[in-house]
Design a protein around this motif. Structure first.
Motif, PDB file in Angstrom:
ATOM      1  N   SER A   1      -1.673  -5.054   6.205  1.00  0.00           N
ATOM      2  CA  SER A   1      -2.080  -5.426   4.797  1.00  0.00           C
ATOM      3  C   SER A   1      -1.868  -7.089   4.854  1.00  0.00           C
TER       4      SER A   1
ATOM      5  N   LEU B   1      -5.409   5.440   0.901  1.00  0.00           N
ATOM      6  CA  LEU B   1      -4.617   4.054   0.672  1.00  0.00           C
ATOM      7  C   LEU B   1      -4.923   3.682  -0.678  1.00  0.00           C
TER       8      LEU B   1
ATOM      9  N   SER C   1      -7.828   2.607  -4.865  1.00  0.00           N
ATOM     10  CA  SER C   1      -7.563   3.625  -3.584  1.00  0.00           C
ATOM     11  C   SER C   1      -8.814   4.249  -3.008  1.00  0.00           C
TER      12      SER C   1
ATOM     13  N   LEU D   1       0.940  -1.249  -0.070  1.00  0.00           N
ATOM     14  CA  LEU D   1       0.105   0.034   0.024  1.00  0.00           C
ATOM     15  C   LEU D   1       0.934   1.203  -0.285  1.00  0.00           C
TER      16      LEU D   1
ATOM     17  N   LEU E   1       0.589   5.296   1.353  1.00  0.00           N
ATOM     18  CA  LEU E   1      -0.148   6.127   2.080  1.00  0.00           C
ATOM     19  C   LEU E   1       0.243   7.392   1.696  1.00  0.00           C
TER      20      LEU E   1
END
Length: 270
Positions: A172, A107, A141, A83, A85
């Motif tokens: 995750s 995300l 996202s 991911l 951020l």
């Protein structure tokens, strides 16, 4: 004569001690054998060792495959993140003591597989996330909203630079495409879970416009718009089949033309 005897005695004692040491050496190395066979075999083995070492020096013998730089780097580096951020390391909250304030973080799944994510916080009684978890398709996202109640500071002092002890952890997990999200996934597959980030809280002055505060406002507005879009029922843009509508009107028009043609044919046949 006494000198000779002493020499003989000394020679005998020396020979006896040498035979004892050879006996001990023989016991330590039982594969040594007496005779010409031992000498020939030891000399041949010595020649083989020398030839092998010479081949090894010139590169004739196979060498163990060295580790590549990439494999060594992979073993030293942390697991690849799934991911991305934004913001990457902080959760920004407007500083308003005695109120519930909001933060936001985007995300994005940067991997080639579906990824489940999950939030955890060290203060579950005063903080919560929306959504607390979910599944993102490759390239998908979303903006997660984080709610937190800000306590009044002690001695009425502003703590804008306060590095709060409250932290947020985002984890995750790689999942299959057709799986539904449940929090228990992270308990069932603990070995496959990756800690993406641990975010710390940073307070912003709510009365002072800064790039971080303006960005937070934009992300919160985008998150609210996405939430409202999910709440609304899907718009039906297709033709209405039941009740008065385009399809019914077209069917009536066709039937009227058919009946009119039938009447004309009946008149002509008379």
């Amino acid at each position: 004569m006494a000198v000779v005897d002493n020499n003989l005695h000394h020679h005998h004692r020396h020979h006896h001690s040498r035979s004892n040491s050879e006996l001990k050496l023989f016991r330590l190395c039982p594969f040594w054998q007496s005779g010409a066979q031992t000498a020939s075999s030891s000399s041949s083995s010595t020649q083989n060792l020398q030839s092998q070492s010479s081949r090894h020096l010139v590169g004739g013998a196979p060498k163990p495959k060295p580790k590549t730089v990439s494999s060594v780097a992979r073993s030293l580096l942390p697991p690849r993140r799934r991911l991305r951020l934004d913001p990457a390391n902080n959760l920004y909250f407007p500083y308003e003591p005695g109120k519930q304030v909001r933060s936001a973080v985007r995300l994005k799944n940067t991997s080639r597989s579906h990824v489940a994510f999950k939030f955890q916080t060290t203060a579950p009684k005063s903080c919560y996330m929306r959504p607390p978890g979910g599944i993102l398709a490759p390239g998908e996202s979303l903006i997660a909203t984080v709610f937190r109640f800000v306590e009044h500071p002690e001695n009425n002092q502003k703590h804008l630079d306060q590095k709060a002890k409250v932290k947020f952890k985002i984890m995750s997990l790689k999942v299959k495409e057709d799986i539904d999200y449940v929090p228990e996934l992270f308990d069932e597959q603990k070995d496959e879970v990756v800690v993406e980030r641990i975010l710390r809280v940073v307070f912003l002055d709510a009365q002072r416009s800064t790039p971080a505060l303006e960005k937070l406002k934009r992300q919160l507005a985008e998150a609210e718009a996405a939430l409202e879009a999910r709440k609304k029922p899907p718009v039906d843009v297709g033709p209405r089949v039941v009740g008065e509508g385009l399809v019914i009107d077209e069917w009536k028009e066709r039937r009227e033309k058919y009946l009119a043609r039938q009447q004309i044919e009946a008149v002509d046949s008379l």
